[in-house]
Enzyme design. Structure first.
Site, PDB file in Angstrom:
ATOM      1  N   GLY A 184       0.803  -1.227   0.000  1.00 42.83           N
ATOM      2  CA  GLY A 184       0.000   0.000   0.000  1.00 42.83           C
ATOM      3  C   GLY A 184       0.827   1.264   0.000  1.00 42.83           C
ATOM      4  N   LEU A 185       0.826   1.918  -1.150  1.00 45.54           N
ATOM      5  CA  LEU A 185       1.475   3.229  -1.265  1.00 45.54           C
ATOM      6  C   LEU A 185       0.418   4.284  -1.607  1.00 45.54           C
ATOM      7  CD1 LEU A 185       4.123   4.947  -1.516  1.00 45.54           C
ATOM      8  CD2 LEU A 185       4.162   4.331  -3.936  1.00 45.54           C
ATOM      9  N   GLY A 222      -1.621   9.705  -5.781  1.00 47.77           N
ATOM     10  CA  GLY A 222      -1.332   8.566  -6.654  1.00 47.77           C
ATOM     11  C   GLY A 222       0.013   8.791  -7.318  1.00 47.77           C
ATOM     12  N   ILE A 272      -5.627  -0.838  -3.699  1.00 46.95           N
ATOM     13  CA  ILE A 272      -4.593  -1.798  -3.321  1.00 46.95           C
ATOM     14  C   ILE A 272      -4.950  -3.207  -3.809  1.00 46.95           C
ATOM     15  CG2 ILE A 272      -3.203  -2.737  -1.427  1.00 46.95           C
ATOM     16  CD1 ILE A 272      -2.971   0.374  -2.047  1.00 46.95           C
ATOM     17  N   GLN A 330     -10.671  -4.279 -33.618  1.00 47.48           N
ATOM     18  CA  GLN A 330     -11.037  -3.785 -34.957  1.00 47.48           C
ATOM     19  C   GLN A 330     -11.010  -4.922 -35.983  1.00 47.48           C
ATOM     20  OE1 GLN A 330     -12.103  -0.783 -35.125  1.00 47.48           O
ATOM     21  NE2 GLN A 330     -12.482  -0.659 -37.316  1.00 47.48           N
ATOM     22  N   GLY A 373     -17.497  -6.768 -35.545  1.00 50.31           N
ATOM     23  CA  GLY A 373     -18.591  -6.877 -34.564  1.00 50.31           C
ATOM     24  C   GLY A 373     -18.333  -7.969 -33.545  1.00 50.31           C
ATOM     25  N   GLU A 409       1.294   1.145 -11.185  1.00 48.01           N
ATOM     26  CA  GLU A 409       2.743   1.283 -10.928  1.00 48.01           C
ATOM     27  C   GLU A 409       3.345   2.476 -11.667  1.00 48.01           C
ATOM     28  OE1 GLU A 409       5.141  -2.151 -10.311  1.00 48.01           O
ATOM     29  OE2 GLU A 409       3.418  -3.400  -9.854  1.00 48.01           O
ATOM     30  N   THR A 464       1.702   5.944 -14.079  1.00 49.56           N
ATOM     31  CA  THR A 464       1.069   6.131 -15.396  1.00 49.56           C
ATOM     32  C   THR A 464       2.145   6.332 -16.483  1.00 49.56           C
ATOM     33  OG1 THR A 464       1.018   8.510 -15.083  1.00 49.56           O
ATOM     34  CG2 THR A 464      -0.917   7.278 -14.306  1.00 49.56           C
TER      35      THR A 464
HETATM   36  C1  LIG Z   1      -6.187  -2.088 -10.803  1.00 47.86           C
HETATM   37  C2  LIG Z   1      -5.244  -1.227 -10.008  1.00 47.86           C
HETATM   38  C3  LIG Z   1      -4.375  -1.832  -9.089  1.00 47.86           C
HETATM   39  C4  LIG Z   1      -3.531  -1.048  -8.309  1.00 47.86           C
HETATM   40  N1  LIG Z   1      -2.737  -1.648  -7.354  1.00 47.86           N
HETATM   41  C5  LIG Z   1      -2.022  -0.872  -6.497  1.00 47.86           C
HETATM   42  C6  LIG Z   1      -1.313  -1.466  -5.405  1.00 47.86           C
HETATM   43  O1  LIG Z   1      -1.304  -2.696  -5.227  1.00 47.86           O
HETATM   44  N2  LIG Z   1      -0.652  -0.651  -4.548  1.00 47.86           N
HETATM   45  C7  LIG Z   1      -0.619   0.714  -4.691  1.00 47.86           C
HETATM   46  O2  LIG Z   1      -0.007   1.389  -3.882  1.00 47.86           O
HETATM   47  N3  LIG Z   1      -1.279   1.301  -5.739  1.00 47.86           N
HETATM   48  C8  LIG Z   1      -1.987   0.550  -6.619  1.00 47.86           C
HETATM   49  N4  LIG Z   1      -2.678   1.142  -7.659  1.00 47.86           N
HETATM   50  C9  LIG Z   1      -2.663   2.595  -7.787  1.00 47.86           C
HETATM   51  C10 LIG Z   1      -1.901   3.090  -9.018  1.00 47.86           C
HETATM   52  O3  LIG Z   1      -0.526   2.930  -8.837  1.00 47.86           O
HETATM   53  C11 LIG Z   1      -2.327   4.563  -9.241  1.00 47.86           C
HETATM   54  O4  LIG Z   1      -3.660   4.528  -9.707  1.00 47.86           O
HETATM   55  C12 LIG Z   1      -1.423   5.266 -10.223  1.00 47.86           C
HETATM   56  O5  LIG Z   1      -0.159   5.474  -9.676  1.00 47.86           O
HETATM   57  C13 LIG Z   1      -2.009   6.636 -10.659  1.00 47.86           C
HETATM   58  O6  LIG Z   1      -2.404   7.392  -9.565  1.00 47.86           O
HETATM   59  P1  LIG Z   1      -3.863   8.054  -9.555  1.00 47.86           P
HETATM   60  O7  LIG Z   1      -4.838   6.975  -9.863  1.00 47.86           O
HETATM   61  O8  LIG Z   1      -4.048   8.761  -8.260  1.00 47.86           O
HETATM   62  O9  LIG Z   1      -3.879   9.074 -10.741  1.00 47.86           O
HETATM   63  P2  LIG Z   1      -3.413  10.623 -10.668  1.00 47.86           P
HETATM   64  O10 LIG Z   1      -2.082  10.725 -10.021  1.00 47.86           O
HETATM   65  O11 LIG Z   1      -4.523  11.435 -10.099  1.00 47.86           O
HETATM   66  O12 LIG Z   1      -3.252  10.969 -12.218  1.00 47.86           O
HETATM   67  C14 LIG Z   1      -4.342  11.388 -13.034  1.00 47.86           C
HETATM   68  C15 LIG Z   1      -3.769  11.788 -14.390  1.00 47.86           C
HETATM   69  O13 LIG Z   1      -2.887  12.899 -14.224  1.00 47.86           O
HETATM   70  C16 LIG Z   1      -1.612  12.588 -14.777  1.00 47.86           C
HETATM   71  N5  LIG Z   1      -0.557  13.250 -13.982  1.00 47.86           N
HETATM   72  C17 LIG Z   1      -0.401  13.253 -12.636  1.00 47.86           C
HETATM   73  N6  LIG Z   1       0.700  13.937 -12.302  1.00 47.86           N
HETATM   74  C18 LIG Z   1       1.269  14.353 -13.451  1.00 47.86           C
HETATM   75  C19 LIG Z   1       2.432  15.118 -13.785  1.00 47.86           C
HETATM   76  N7  LIG Z   1       3.269  15.565 -12.838  1.00 47.86           N
HETATM   77  N8  LIG Z   1       2.689  15.378 -15.088  1.00 47.86           N
HETATM   78  C20 LIG Z   1       1.859  14.916 -16.064  1.00 47.86           C
HETATM   79  N9  LIG Z   1       0.754  14.199 -15.827  1.00 47.86           N
HETATM   80  C21 LIG Z   1       0.455  13.916 -14.536  1.00 47.86           C
HETATM   81  C22 LIG Z   1      -1.515  11.072 -14.695  1.00 47.86           C
HETATM   82  O14 LIG Z   1      -0.562  10.570 -15.604  1.00 47.86           O
HETATM   83  C23 LIG Z   1      -2.940  10.676 -15.040  1.00 47.86           C
HETATM   84  O15 LIG Z   1      -3.118  10.691 -16.428  1.00 47.86           O
HETATM   85  C24 LIG Z   1      -3.512   0.363  -8.485  1.00 47.86           C
HETATM   86  C25 LIG Z   1      -4.361   0.960  -9.425  1.00 47.86           C
HETATM   87  C26 LIG Z   1      -5.220   0.202 -10.177  1.00 47.86           C
HETATM   88  C27 LIG Z   1      -6.144   0.887 -11.165  1.00 47.86           C
END
Ligand SMILES: Cc1cc2nc3c(=O)[nH]c(=O)nc-3n(C[C@H](O)[C@H](O)[C@H](O)COP(=O)(O)OP(=O)(O)OC[C@H]3O[C@@H](n4cnc5c(N)ncnc54)[C@H](O)[C@@H]3O)c2cc1C
Length: 388
Positions: free
Chosen positions: A132-133, A139, A165, A344, A348, A371, A373
């Protein structure tokens, strides 16, 4: 650029890697494929399946044998994730998260007592791990976490909520990164190991997701959760730095997950294009389709080479922050592109649940988000490039 060194360029799987891949392939065909849509539709996390994977060493791939693991290398690890993800991305994601994050963090930063206590249970999947981070408001900006750990004698008291998480509900043990210093200060976070059943540690909402639906994603809640100092990993203040190290390795596994999804979608598209006839001929005869397949094949190979290059560096103990980010970024975008192209090509039929490509399409999107974006990977790569 990939080094022209012959050893680095020789990415042909050796006998061991091929054997391990074959075992994962057989397991996926027999124990995963028949249930993929059932688990997807019901969002069931098939716990027993992971216990079976544990018996095969696939839940402790990188854990040395002395701690009950398989003691294999990143090459075998990548091949396992890839083979599973070719059949089901959700299972691939859960295997990757368990191996790389919770288990990986304890393996890299736990002390001997912690390794001896937790790794044998995690490596065999007797226990399922979570890491959990992320939080609701931190995020990409994970360092801005609000979950706190306050020292109270030889204990710590944790308060806060971790979001998104993997295995947040089912886990038997979690690694949690909590703030132990002031907000926005350097070195203000510390990693702790928290066991299920600890008073004040529980699960919250389970997410209802677009894809990766058989991989459980849930909140972890800490409410006056008191844990002994012996559960702290490394020094106070090292938690965020440790996490970045864990993610460097984890990103290789998400690249492997992406590769598996891309290859699964690509193979389905190639077969379908040869069988499906329109205008009295297979649709593969149309250049619009065959060029799509050519692009897919090229981009998959490029993603594979980037992934293998990052593995090679990791195995040789070299810094690979840039290369693992490149592999994760490119492979995940490739998975989205290839699975979109596959839908694609299926026309259908691709839009229905009778055929496998709609699931690859839905699952692939997670790879560009979890991990870190794609935008964050580019920030990491650019930072390393500009550092020189
Ligand atoms: C199915 C799933 C499993 C996951 N498992 C885990 C896990 O086990 N443990 C854990 O800790 N986390 C987990 N996560 C969390 C995941 O790591 C985060 O969702 C991810 O890091 C993005 O954070 P956020 O969702 O808060 O998006 P945000 O940080 O809010 O980002 C939203 C958008 O803004 C963009 N953005 C943000 N900052 C910047 C910047 N400085 N410059 C340009 N663009 C930016 C992002 O790229 C994105 O497009 C999981 C997520 C999912 C969907």
């Amino acid at each position: 650029m990939i080094s022209p060194n012959k050893d680095v360029m020789n990415f042909q799987p050796d006998e061991l890697t091929e054997q391990v891949a074959q075992t994962a392939r057989d397991f996926a065909q027999k124990h995963i494929k028949p249930y993929v849509m059932q688990w997807d539709e019901s969002q069931e996390f098939p716990l027993q399946l992971f216990k079976e994977l544990g018996k095969l060493g696939m839940m402790g791939v990188l854990v040395p044998e002395k701690y009950g693991g398989a003691g294999l290398s990143y090459f075998e690890y990548v091949s396992i994730i890839e083979e599973i993800a070719k059949v089901c991305g959700s299972i691939g994601l859960s295997v990757a998260a368990h191996n790389s994050l919770c288990t990986g963090h304890i393996l890299s930063f736990g002390n001997e007592d912690q390794k001896n206590k937790y790794l044998p249970k995690l490596a065999t999947a007797e226990w399922i791990g979570a890491w959990g981070l992320t939080e609701a408001n931190s995020g990409s900006d994970a360092g801005n976490m609000k979950t706190t750990a306050v020292q109270d004698g030889d204990h710590w008291i944790l308060n806060g909520t971790k979001n998104w998480i993997t295995h947040g509900k089912t886990c038997d043990v979690a690694v949690v990164i909590a703030r132990t210093g002031k907000a926005r200060e350097k070195e203000n976070a510390t990693a702790f190991i928290v066991e299920k059943g600890t008073k004040g540690f529980g699960a919250g909402k389970k997410e209802n997701k677009l894809g990766m639906r058989a991989s459980e994603t849930a909140e972890m809640i800490f409410d006056q959760c008191r844990i002994p100092d012996t559960q702290r990993m490394g020094k106070v203040g090292e938690g965020f730095k440790q996490s970045l190290g864990v993610l460097d390795g984890g990103r290789i596994s998400i690249a492997a997950l992406s590769l598996g999804i891309a290859k699964g979608a690509y193979e389905a598209a190639v077969n379908y294009s040869k069988e499906r006839e329109q205008f009295d001929q297979p649709i593969s005869n149309f250049q619009a389709i065959s060029f799509k397949l050519a692009d897919m094949a090229t981009e998959i190979l490029a993603a594979e080479l980037l992934t293998m290059h990052a593995c090679e560096l990791k195995i040789n103990g070299k810094k690979m922050t840039k290369e693992s980010a490149m592999a994760k970024y490119y492979a995940s975008e490739t998975a989205v592109k290839v699975s979109t192209g596959a839908v694609q090509i299926f026309g259908g039929n691709g839009y229905t649940k009778e055929f496998p490509v709609e699931k690859f399409y839905r699952d692939s999107k997670l790879c560009t988000i979890g991990e870190g974006t794609s935008e964050i990977q580019k920030i990491v790569i650019a930072r390393e490039v500009l550092r020189g």
